[in-house]
Design a protein around this motif. Structure first.
Motif, PDB file in Angstrom:
ATOM      1  N   VAL A  69     102.697  84.518 -57.131  1.00 18.08           N
ATOM      2  CA  VAL A  69     101.964  84.632 -58.392  1.00 18.08           C
ATOM      3  C   VAL A  69     101.361  83.278 -58.750  1.00 18.08           C
ATOM      4  N   VAL A  70     102.150  82.216 -58.616  1.00 19.05           N
ATOM      5  CA  VAL A  70     101.639  80.868 -58.920  1.00 19.05           C
ATOM      6  C   VAL A  70     100.574  80.461 -57.904  1.00 19.05           C
ATOM      7  N   ALA A  71     100.769  80.789 -56.628  1.00 20.74           N
ATOM      8  CA  ALA A  71      99.740  80.494 -55.619  1.00 20.74           C
ATOM      9  C   ALA A  71      98.438  81.230 -55.964  1.00 20.74           C
ATOM     10  N   GLY A  72      98.558  82.474 -56.445  1.00 24.12           N
ATOM     11  CA  GLY A  72      97.377  83.228 -56.875  1.00 24.12           C
ATOM     12  C   GLY A  72      96.706  82.591 -58.074  1.00 24.12           C
ATOM     13  N   LEU A  73      97.509  82.113 -59.032  1.00 25.78           N
ATOM     14  CA  LEU A  73      96.944  81.437 -60.208  1.00 25.78           C
ATOM     15  C   LEU A  73      96.243  80.144 -59.808  1.00 25.78           C
ATOM     16  N   MET A  74      96.829  79.404 -58.881  1.00 25.80           N
ATOM     17  CA  MET A  74      96.208  78.164 -58.412  1.00 25.80           C
ATOM     18  C   MET A  74      94.894  78.455 -57.686  1.00 25.80           C
ATOM     19  N   ALA A  75      94.897  79.482 -56.852  1.00 24.18           N
ATOM     20  CA  ALA A  75      93.670  79.867 -56.146  1.00 24.18           C
ATOM     21  C   ALA A  75      92.602  80.303 -57.145  1.00 24.18           C
ATOM     22  N   ALA A  76      93.007  81.094 -58.141  1.00 25.83           N
ATOM     23  CA  ALA A  76      92.056  81.546 -59.169  1.00 25.83           C
ATOM     24  C   ALA A  76      91.483  80.355 -59.931  1.00 25.83           C
ATOM     25  N   GLY A  77      92.320  79.381 -60.243  1.00 25.80           N
ATOM     26  CA  GLY A  77      91.835  78.184 -60.932  1.00 25.80           C
ATOM     27  C   GLY A  77      90.817  77.419 -60.101  1.00 25.80           C
ATOM     28  N   CYS A  78      91.082  77.286 -58.817  1.00 23.77           N
ATOM     29  CA  CYS A  78      90.141  76.592 -57.930  1.00 23.77           C
ATOM     30  C   CYS A  78      88.832  77.365 -57.792  1.00 23.77           C
ATOM     31  N   VAL A  79      88.928  78.680 -57.646  1.00 24.61           N
ATOM     32  CA  VAL A  79      87.714  79.507 -57.533  1.00 24.61           C
ATOM     33  C   VAL A  79      86.890  79.404 -58.808  1.00 24.61           C
ATOM     34  N   THR A  80      87.553  79.456 -59.953  1.00 24.36           N
ATOM     35  CA  THR A  80      86.860  79.344 -61.239  1.00 24.36           C
ATOM     36  C   THR A  80      86.136  78.001 -61.327  1.00 24.36           C
ATOM     37  N   LEU A  81      86.803  76.937 -60.934  1.00 23.60           N
ATOM     38  CA  LEU A  81      86.184  75.607 -60.942  1.00 23.60           C
ATOM     39  C   LEU A  81      84.983  75.554 -60.001  1.00 23.60           C
ATOM     40  N   LEU A  82      85.132  76.089 -58.815  1.00 22.50           N
ATOM     41  CA  LEU A  82      84.021  76.107 -57.842  1.00 22.50           C
ATOM     42  C   LEU A  82      82.832  76.905 -58.392  1.00 22.50           C
ATOM     43  N   ARG A  83      83.109  78.022 -59.034  1.00 24.61           N
ATOM     44  CA  ARG A  83      82.017  78.829 -59.601  1.00 24.61           C
ATOM     45  C   ARG A  83      81.301  78.082 -60.709  1.00 24.61           C
ATOM     46  N   LYS A  84      82.041  77.338 -61.528  1.00 25.48           N
ATOM     47  CA  LYS A  84      81.414  76.550 -62.596  1.00 25.48           C
ATOM     48  C   LYS A  84      80.591  75.404 -62.032  1.00 25.48           C
TER      49      LYS A  84
ATOM     50  N   ALA B 269      91.270  94.129 -49.196  1.00 22.24           N
ATOM     51  CA  ALA B 269      90.508  95.371 -48.971  1.00 22.24           C
ATOM     52  C   ALA B 269      90.651  96.334 -50.145  1.00 22.24           C
ATOM     53  N   VAL B 270      91.857  96.462 -50.685  1.00 22.76           N
ATOM     54  CA  VAL B 270      92.077  97.352 -51.827  1.00 22.76           C
ATOM     55  C   VAL B 270      91.490  96.737 -53.097  1.00 22.76           C
ATOM     56  N   GLY B 271      91.537  95.415 -53.209  1.00 29.53           N
ATOM     57  CA  GLY B 271      91.077  94.736 -54.413  1.00 29.53           C
ATOM     58  C   GLY B 271      89.570  94.629 -54.552  1.00 29.53           C
ATOM     59  N   LEU B 272      88.842  94.609 -53.445  1.00 27.85           N
ATOM     60  CA  LEU B 272      87.380  94.461 -53.530  1.00 27.85           C
ATOM     61  C   LEU B 272      86.711  95.519 -54.419  1.00 27.85           C
ATOM     62  N   PRO B 273      87.023  96.805 -54.247  1.00 25.68           N
ATOM     63  CA  PRO B 273      86.399  97.793 -55.134  1.00 25.68           C
ATOM     64  C   PRO B 273      86.819  97.628 -56.598  1.00 25.68           C
TER      65      PRO B 273
ATOM     66  N   ILE C  80     104.656  92.553 -50.901  1.00 26.44           N
ATOM     67  CA  ILE C  80     104.141  92.927 -52.226  1.00 26.44           C
ATOM     68  C   ILE C  80     103.848  91.662 -53.032  1.00 26.44           C
ATOM     69  N   ASP C  81     104.538  90.572 -52.722  1.00 27.50           N
ATOM     70  CA  ASP C  81     104.264  89.300 -53.390  1.00 27.50           C
ATOM     71  C   ASP C  81     102.887  88.771 -53.010  1.00 27.50           C
ATOM     72  N   GLU C  82     102.500  88.923 -51.750  1.00 26.45           N
ATOM     73  CA  GLU C  82     101.156  88.530 -51.327  1.00 26.45           C
ATOM     74  C   GLU C  82     100.091  89.405 -52.000  1.00 26.45           C
ATOM     75  N   VAL C  83     100.406  90.672 -52.162  1.00 27.11           N
ATOM     76  CA  VAL C  83      99.474  91.594 -52.818  1.00 27.11           C
ATOM     77  C   VAL C  83      99.229  91.143 -54.262  1.00 27.11           C
ATOM     78  N   ALA C  84     100.299  90.873 -54.988  1.00 23.66           N
ATOM     79  CA  ALA C  84     100.162  90.429 -56.379  1.00 23.66           C
ATOM     80  C   ALA C  84      99.370  89.122 -56.448  1.00 23.66           C
ATOM     81  N   GLY C  85      99.715  88.162 -55.607  1.00 26.78           N
ATOM     82  CA  GLY C  85      99.020  86.877 -55.616  1.00 26.78           C
ATOM     83  C   GLY C  85      97.551  86.999 -55.246  1.00 26.78           C
ATOM     84  N   MET C  86      97.261  87.853 -54.275  1.00 26.20           N
ATOM     85  CA  MET C  86      95.870  88.048 -53.863  1.00 26.20           C
ATOM     86  C   MET C  86      95.059  88.672 -54.988  1.00 26.20           C
ATOM     87  N   TRP C  87      95.608  89.677 -55.651  1.00 24.20           N
ATOM     88  CA  TRP C  87      94.882  90.323 -56.755  1.00 24.20           C
ATOM     89  C   TRP C  87      94.693  89.367 -57.920  1.00 24.20           C
TER      90      TRP C  87
END
Length: 151
Positions: A133-148, A30-34, A71-78
């Motif tokens: 942080v690593v879970a967030g990086l892995m999620a970001a990598g998967c999202v990036t791949l899906l977008r491509k 919710a905080v990250g969307l804007p 706060i770890d979930e917050v960092a990973g989510m962002w």
């Protein structure tokens, strides 16, 4: 409530009676969307949450990964949301991408594959923050791949 505990619970989100990690991740979403409209702010927030989170989790939790430390979930989510930043080709903002990022982040955070599990077993402040942080990086990598693949 101490400052360290306030940060570690992300303003109290971690004190939710059920699924505090999911509550913290939803609050971060919710905080990250804007912030998707302000890429530098989202990146700075992710870095700040990661760095300050190490301090807060160490101070408030004595290095133990208590369920109320989110706060770890917050960092990973962002971090995972960084893969949802709009591109030149995006005609309008999509809410699908952040939802996928959320789902993948929670999946990796809960299942703890590979390096996520390795960091989780450290049982110190770096492990508390590092696995998310690593879970967030892995999620970001998967999202990036899906977008491509979508293009």
């Amino acid at each position: 409530m101490t400052l360290a505990r306030f940060i570690a619970t992300f303003g109290g989100c971690g004190l939710a009676p059920k699924a505090p990690g999911t509550v913290g991740s939803l609050a971060a979403l919710a905080v990250g969307l804007p912030l998707l409209k302000r890429p530098k702010s989202l990146l700075a927030s992710a870095v700040a949450a990661s760095v300050i989170g190490v301090w807060a989790s160490k101070q408030a939790g004595d290095g133990e990964d208590h369920s109320w430390i989110v706060i770890d979930e917050v960092a990973g989510m962002w971090i995972s949301l960084l893969a949802c930043l709009p591109t030149q080709k995006d005609a309008k903002p999509s809410f699908v991408c952040p939802l996928i990022a959320f789902g993948l982040f929670r999946l990796f955070d809960i299942k703890k594959p590979g390096p996520v599990g390795m960091l989780d077993r450290r049982h110190d402040a770096v492990g508390i923050m590092g696995d998310d942080v690593v879970a967030g990086l892995m999620a970001a990598g998967c999202v990036t791949l899906l977008r491509k693949l979508k293009r």
